[in-house]
Structures are given as structure tokens and as C-alpha cells.
Design an enzyme around this catalytic site. Sequence first.
Site: not given
Ligand code: NAD
Length: 271
Positions: A201, A95, A164
Amino acid sequence: MKTLEQFRLEGKVALVTGAGRGIGAKCAEVLAEAGAKVMVSDILEKEGNAIVEAICAAGGEAVFQRLDVSNEEEWISTVDTLVKTFGGFDVLVSNAGIEGINLVEDIPVEQWRQVMSVNADGVFLGMKHAIRAMKPGGIAGKGGSIINMASVTANVAFYSAGAYSSAKGAVRMMTKVAAVECGNHKYGIRVNSVHPGVIRTELLEASFVNFAKKGLYPTPEDAEAEYVGMHPIGKLGTTLDVAQTVLYLASDASDFVTGAELIVDGGYIAH
Ligand code: NAD
């Protein structure tokens, strides 16, 4: 009743990356609630440990492990620790992900490489070491389910998300290749991707405020209204919407699902 039992995860061991907050944290909580033993991993140690405490307080079983998904050595030691701690490895939720907003013509090469290293390399390394551990003869050896977090930006262009979207597009295709390979080799490993639309979020709420501060929208409410308007269902997604999809893919209820992309987007890419 028997059908619903297929959605339970008792006896399964799961690793969730980027689980210190947001979607990953909710995935870890939901998998634990369904009965899995969960390794919560992140580069954010305080936040990750807080999620472990919350899971344990709710009666679940979880441990924290620091894992930078772009680092192959850390993947190797994390998988080893997981199997030693919980005695198996059945579910990987890759994730962890970062953003990078710029027009293609403006993306600094350092930003391109950083986004690729977390969002694409991180998912590749997770699959590589999960498959090695889960396949027959591996240190866990019982097959499993790998779930890679992509995004609707893997399917349609999103303005100013060149790096991205490219990384998420790579996640989408590497998922399908791995699914076919694992199927052909009869590893008992399923590999799927999840493609959320815009999910509400804490960071997103902060972004709305920032957009207004930068003058991109008159108020945070205007920014929010535009994002909601992109989703025909008339609302943004929640972390629970995504986590429940992950639960389905992690469970035996999705036994015949592999190489699939599950779109969780309130109709975003349907129009
Ligand atoms: P977020 O930033 O709240 O959480 C991401 C987490 O990944 C954080 O806890 C961060 O510390 C961790 N992280 C970052 N770099 C890292 C690394 N090198 N190693 C390990 N952990 C690392 O983001 P989110 O919104 O919860 O997104 C989670 C996933 O869902 C991501 O892959 C994001 O691209 C995807 N996503 C999110 C959305 C959205 O609208 N929030 C939409 C589509 C996809």
C-alpha cells in the site's frame, strides 16, 4: 456461466469500514464493480468521498458515511442510515485498523488500548450491530455475510506487534464464535475472517523509506527485499488480492463457508 453469476453482488448492499484508502478502498471498489450498492465509511472524509466519486465515475453506486468504528453510537446511526439509504444490509466488511509498533515490554498502556479499541472493539461493534440488523426480524432482516479483516499476525507472532497481533487474534476468535451463534440461530448470516500477509500500500512504501531514514535498513530497497523474502511466493500482496477474497466471501459463491479464516499471504505462515 451460472457458476460465475454466483460471484456477482447485484441486489446486495455493503458497508465497508476504513474504506478511504488502502485495502478498504479497493474492497469498496471491487464490491461496487460486482454490482453491490456500497457505503464507504472512514474517519477520513476527504479520502472517503474521493473513493465514492471514483466508484460512481466507473458506473457503480456508493455513498460516504463518516464512521469511527470504536464508537457504538456511530455504528447504530450508520447501520440505520445504510438501511434507509439503500433499503437493506447484506455485507459488512470490517476493515478499519491501525498499527502500533513496540516491544511488549515497551507498549504504553494508552497505545495498547487505542489499538484494541479500533482493531478489536471496532470489529466486535460491527458484528453486534450487523447481526442485529441482518437477522430475521432485524431492520434489514435477510441474513448476510460479515467479513472481518484480521492478519497473519493473528496466526503467528510478528516481532514488535504485540498489541496489533493480540487484537487480530481476538478478531479471529470472535469471528468463529459469531459464526457458530449465527448458524445455531439459523440467522442466515455467515461470518468469516481474512488474514493478509504483507500487502503493498502507499503506507507500506512510505514505511520502507522511513525504515531507511531511521537506519534500520541501508536503503528502502533493502527493507522491501526483506519483506518480500518473508513470502515464499516471492512478492508482496496487492490490495486487489485481498479485495477479491473479500468479494468471494461477500458473494453467494461462498454460501457454505462460515467461521473460516482465509489466509491471503503468499505462503507466509506455511513455512
Ligand atoms: P490503511 O491505514 O491504509 O487503511 C486503514 C483505514 O482505516 C484508513 O483509511 C483509516 O483512516 C481507517 N481508520 C483508522 N482508524 C479508524 C477508526 N477508528 N474508524 C474508522 N476508520 C478508521 O491500512 P491498510 O493497510 O489498508 O489496512 C486495512 C486493514 O487490513 C487493517 O485492518 C489492517 O490491519 C489489515 N491488514 C493490512 C495488512 C497490510 O500489509 N497492509 C496486512 C494484514 C492486515
